[in-house]
Structure formats: structure tokens, C-alpha cells
Enzyme design. Structure first.
Site, mmCIF file in Angstrom:
data_model
loop_
_atom_site.group_PDB
_atom_site.id
_atom_site.type_symbol
_atom_site.label_atom_id
_atom_site.label_comp_id
_atom_site.label_asym_id
_atom_site.label_seq_id
_atom_site.Cartn_x
_atom_site.Cartn_y
_atom_site.Cartn_z
ATOM 1 N N ASN A 154 -12.898 37.162 8.410
ATOM 2 C CA ASN A 154 -12.495 37.032 9.590
ATOM 3 C C ASN A 154 -13.304 36.083 10.537
ATOM 4 O OD1 ASN A 154 -11.453 37.687 12.097
ATOM 5 N ND2 ASN A 154 -11.637 39.856 11.847
ATOM 6 N N ARG B 254 -10.641 58.828 11.530
ATOM 7 C CA ARG B 254 -11.759 58.294 12.232
ATOM 8 C C ARG B 254 -11.293 58.719 13.533
ATOM 9 N NH1 ARG B 254 -13.330 51.943 12.270
ATOM 10 N NH2 ARG B 254 -11.873 51.966 14.196
ATOM 11 N N TYR C 280 -15.972 48.869 20.597
ATOM 12 C CA TYR C 280 -15.267 48.580 19.275
ATOM 13 C C TYR C 280 -14.392 49.821 19.271
ATOM 14 C CZ TYR C 280 -14.564 49.226 14.500
ATOM 15 O OH TYR C 280 -13.881 49.370 13.219
ATOM 16 N N ASP D 25 -17.304 55.523 13.530
ATOM 17 C CA ASP D 25 -17.683 54.256 13.332
ATOM 18 C C ASP D 25 -18.806 53.714 14.482
ATOM 19 O OD1 ASP D 25 -18.665 51.757 12.365
ATOM 20 O OD2 ASP D 25 -16.427 51.107 11.883
ATOM 21 N N HIS E 98 -20.486 50.835 14.565
ATOM 22 C CA HIS E 98 -20.329 49.396 14.562
ATOM 23 C C HIS E 98 -21.625 49.014 14.958
ATOM 24 C CE1 HIS E 98 -17.565 46.124 14.213
ATOM 25 N NE2 HIS E 98 -16.933 47.081 13.356
ATOM 26 N N GLU F 50 -20.545 55.840 10.140
ATOM 27 C CA GLU F 50 -20.525 54.528 9.591
ATOM 28 C C GLU F 50 -21.207 53.696 10.589
ATOM 29 O OE1 GLU F 50 -16.517 53.357 9.179
ATOM 30 O OE2 GLU F 50 -17.196 51.317 9.136
ATOM 31 N N GLU G 205 -19.746 47.282 4.708
ATOM 32 C CA GLU G 205 -18.577 46.501 5.171
ATOM 33 C C GLU G 205 -18.773 44.936 4.896
ATOM 34 O OE1 GLU G 205 -16.794 48.497 8.450
ATOM 35 O OE2 GLU G 205 -17.191 46.643 9.520
ATOM 36 N N ARG H 103 -19.793 51.019 1.377
ATOM 37 C CA ARG H 103 -18.172 50.595 1.961
ATOM 38 C C ARG H 103 -17.857 49.440 1.710
ATOM 39 N NH1 ARG H 103 -15.471 52.605 5.022
ATOM 40 N NH2 ARG H 103 -15.503 50.757 6.689
ATOM 41 N N GLU I 203 -10.541 53.555 3.714
ATOM 42 C CA GLU I 203 -10.213 53.321 5.124
ATOM 43 C C GLU I 203 -8.773 52.838 5.044
ATOM 44 O OE1 GLU I 203 -12.368 50.448 7.182
ATOM 45 O OE2 GLU I 203 -12.129 51.390 9.042
ATOM 46 N N TRP J 153 -21.876 43.529 17.842
ATOM 47 C CA TRP J 153 -20.617 43.827 18.038
ATOM 48 C C TRP J 153 -20.352 45.122 16.907
ATOM 49 C CZ3 TRP J 153 -15.922 43.579 15.517
ATOM 50 C CH2 TRP J 153 -14.877 44.122 16.122
#
Ligand code: EZ4
Ligand code: CO
Length: 405
Positions: free
Chosen positions: A37, A147, A159, A212, A214, A238, A264, A285, A341, A405
Site C-alpha cells: 500500500n 474489532r 485510524y 487496534d 495502530h 493490536e 502486520e 499478525r 481479520e 499513523w
């Protein structure tokens, strides 16, 4: 068998996806996801300019040697771009092996460990009430794990929450430069406990809850949050803090029994080695796309299992359906699978391009029985949706300091 061609196709059916198609002289082909991404074209160039020329003419059945060749054989090893390129190629090679064997991938890995793959869905909203309204709908649709994320009063966007964009927090195509968001830990702490108190009150004690962060908190703040949420019995918290310094999770761990999940964005087993080995986390993850494919994920799962750490692969909308399929096979096999997820099957255009036949029932996914990954890719349909430059947001503290972020 010989590899005759490696195609790299970048398309944007709502999101950018980098797809690899490995074609062989046997008539079999394999598909892999190599989407990174916000840096999609870096991986596409890596594949086209550097990796593909080394693979044409090789036997696609030699998955292990090709993996080592692209990892160990490159002096500049590891990193997100390299490992995503390897991840996509590796997935496509396993797809070919499954098709050649006439078996779904999970059978090649060792067969089934469970009847289905438990999913967790996302609920988000502009306040506690709206978030829990969404969560309730998901529970009614059969999901056993949700979640929950809510907007923070006083912050315009955060987020996991829609903000002014009605099309979910990460849809692409309308962000030619990175949008900026504000973060305040103080304001977040003003909202988060209420969210979970109300969630337990309205959703009951049976449903699994997840959250999460983040990476927005420091380790001691994460410790405080974990403690605060203990009584709400989360399945996991998370990305509470960034863990480039893996040892820093000791600070969180010594204060709270709230289960912790991370990984992740990780690219290799080394990114989580100390976290796993010292049992500082409960769920790893990592994703097949970003961590070097099925070959790497299988090793990570086995390594984590020794330390009672379960796999909970990343399932965000920026992983293509090919990666989702790969995860379903891994999760069907892995003895230490935790939860997957799940954010839906993508846009209508996306489902036109990526054709799959796995089933979802009562919050569980049931893997395809077709040989290989069990997914197809319509190249002609993909041409209708060309790449659009797009970025994830960046985050700043209220005084302008750049934050996670
Ligand atoms: O924000 O994959 O758990 N899911 C996540 C994701 C990430 C995106 C970033 O590209 O944190 O939604
Ligand atoms: Co996440």
C-alpha cells in the site's frame, strides 16, 4: 516444468492491487499478491526489472530454492519491497504446485486442523453508540468476534474511522497525496474505556472484542491501556506500541494480562523473534504478502507455536483476495491458528476481477477445495481499472509533531 513468463498487473478496483501471474510451459499458471500500500509501483518494478528475468526458464516446482535465491541470494536482503516481491512469487509457485498435485494448498501443508476459520469483523462509528450499532449488526450476521473503533471527540479523523469520507477509512483513488490526521493520546484515553464498558453492557460477554491502537501509544501508555481494559476481556489489543525495539514490549507485558497482537507490517521472522521467544505477545499478525509468502508464513507459524503464540494474519482491504485465499489455507492447516481479520469481499469490481469460491457462514470462512489457492484473476476486467497513485494518511500530534499513523 518451466516458467515461461511472469506478468505483473497493477489494477485499482477501489484499491490498488499488484498481482503476479506466473505462466509455465505445462499450461498451469499461478497467482500471487504483491501489494504494498502506497508503494505499489516499487514492488512492480522490482518484480519486472529484477526478479522476473532471473526466474524465466526455471522449474516452478523448486519453491524452496527459488525462495532462498530471492532472499539469501540477494545481497540487499529483507525490507518491505523485497519481501513483498518474494511473497507474491512464492504464493504463485504454491498455487502452481497445488494445481499440479490436484490438491488445495492446505492439503500440501499437512491437511486440516479445524472445520473452519474463525473471522473477526470491523465495527466503527462516529461515537460509541454508532460503533456498537454496527457491532450489533455484525453479531446478528453471525460474527463471533468484532474489532471496535470509534471516533475521538475533538479529533477530526482517526485510524479505523470514516471521518468525512463515507467510503471507509482506507479507500483509495481520491488521495493523490497523503492526507494528514491529528492524534491526541489524552483525548483517546477520554473515550476508550467507555467504548468497551458500553460494548460489554450492550453486546454481552460471549462476543469476542478486539481493538487496534495502530501504534499510537508509548509502551507505558499501552501498559496503562491494557490494565484499564482488562476487565472487558479483549481477545487481543493490536499494535498498542511500535516494537522496532522488541524489548520495549516487556514494559507492557509486566503490567497487564490483556493479550497483545502485533506484526502486520513485519517482513521477516527476525522482526518478531524476541517478541515471540520471550512470550511478550500472544498473536503474530504477519501477512503472506508482506512476509515472504507461504514458505515464510509456515516457518513463522511453527516458530510461534513453540512459544504458545497463535497466528492471526492481517486481513485489511489492502491485501488482495489472493492473499486472503492464501491465509485461509494457512489458517485451515496451522495447529496454532488464532483468528483471521476480515473486512468483506471487496468492491463489486474487485469481485469481478478476483473470482473465488470460499464460503462464509456464521462468522467462519471455509476454504476452497479447488487445487492450489482456489482463486482466479480476470486480466481483461482488471484493465478497466488502472492504477491510481494513492497514500495512507500521516498522523501529527496537536503541536504538529509527526506521529505514528
Ligand atoms: O491500516 O493495512 O488491522 N488492520 C490494519 C490495516 C492497516 C492497513 C494499512 O495499509 O491496521 O487496516
Ligand atoms: Co492493524
Amino acid at each position: 516444468m518451466k516458467i515461461t513468463q511472469i506478468k505483473v498487473i497493477v489494477c485499482c478496483p477501489g484499491r490498488n492491487f499488484v498481482t503476479i501471474k506466473i505462466i509455465t510451459d505445462s499450461g498451469l499458471f499461478g497467482l500471487g499478491d504483491a501489494t504494498l500500500n502506497g508503494r505499489e509501483m516499487a514492488v512492480a518494478a522490482y518484480l519486472e526489472e529484477h526478479a522476473a528475468p532471473c526466474l524465466v526458464g526455471r522449474d516452478p516446482q523448486e519453491i524452496e530454492d527459488i525462495w532462498q535465491y530471492l532472499y539469501r541470494g540477494v545481497y540487499w536482503r529483507t525490507g518491505a519491497v523485497t519481501m513483498t516481491a518474494i511473497g507474491g512469487i512464492d504464493m504463485a509457485l504454491w498455487d502452481i504446485k497445488g494445481k499440479a498435485a490436484g490438491m488445495p494448498l492446505y492439503q500440501l501443508l499437512g491437511g486440516r486442523s479445524r472445520t473452519g476459520v474463525t473471522l473477526y469483523a470491523h465495527a466503527s462509528g462516529k461515537n460509541t453508540e454508532e460503533t456498537l450499532g454496527e457491532a450489533k449488526k455484525l453479531v446478528e450476521a453471525g460474527f463471533k468476534a468484532i474489532r471496535i473503533q470509534s471516533a475521538i471527540p475533538g479529533l477530526e479523523a482517526t485510524y479505523g474511522v470514516i471521518g468525512d469520507m463515507k467510503d471507509y477509512y482506507e479507500m483509495q483513488g481520491n488521495r493523490p497525496l497523503p492526507p494528514e490526521e491529528e492524534w491526541s493520546t489524552q483525548k483517546y484515553f477520554g473515550m476508550v474505556e467507555e467504548l468497551f464498558r458500553e460494548a460489554r453492557h450492550h453486546l454481552g460477554s460471549d462476543v469476542h472484542l478486539l481493538h487496534d491502537v495502530h501504534n499510537r501509544l508509548t509502551p507505558i501508555e499501552s501498559a496503562r491501556l491494557g490494565k484499564l481494559l482488562e476487565k472487558y476481556n479483549l481477545l487481543f489489543l493490536e499494535d498498542a506500541s511500535i516494537a522496532e525495539n522488541q524489548e520495549s514490549y516487556k514494559v507492557i507485558r509486566q503490567h497487564t494480562t490483556t493479550p497483545l497482537a502485533i506484526g502486520e507490517t513485519y517482513n521477516t521472522i527476525w522482526d518478531c523473534k524476541e517478541l515471540v521467544q520471550n512470550q511478550l505477545i500472544d498473536y503474530i499478525r504477519m501477512a503472506a504478502t508482506h512476509a515472504g509468502g507461504i514458505t515464510a508464513m509456515r516457518r513463522i507459524a511453527d516458530f510461534a507455536g513453540i512459544y504458545s503464540v497463535k497466528i492471526a494474519p492481517h486481513g485489511a482491504p489492502d491485501l488482495s483476495p489472493i492473499c486472503v485465499a492464501a491465509h485461509l489455507h494457512l489458517n485451515t492447516w496451522a495447529p496454532n491458528f488464532g483468528i483471521q481479520e476480515f473486512v468483506g469481499l471487496g468492491s463489486e469490481q474487485c469481485r469481478q476481477i478476483f473470482k473465488q469460491d470460499f464460503q462464509i457462514k456464521n462468522g467462519m470462512a471455509h476454504v476452497s477445495e479447488a487445487p492450489g489457492l482456489g482463486i482466479d484473476f480476470d486480466e481483461e476486467a482488471a484493465k478497466e481499472y488502472p492504477y491510481k497513485r494513492s497514500y495512507l494518511p500521516v498522523s501529527r500530534l496537536e503541536d504538529g509533531t509527526l506521529w505514528h499513523w
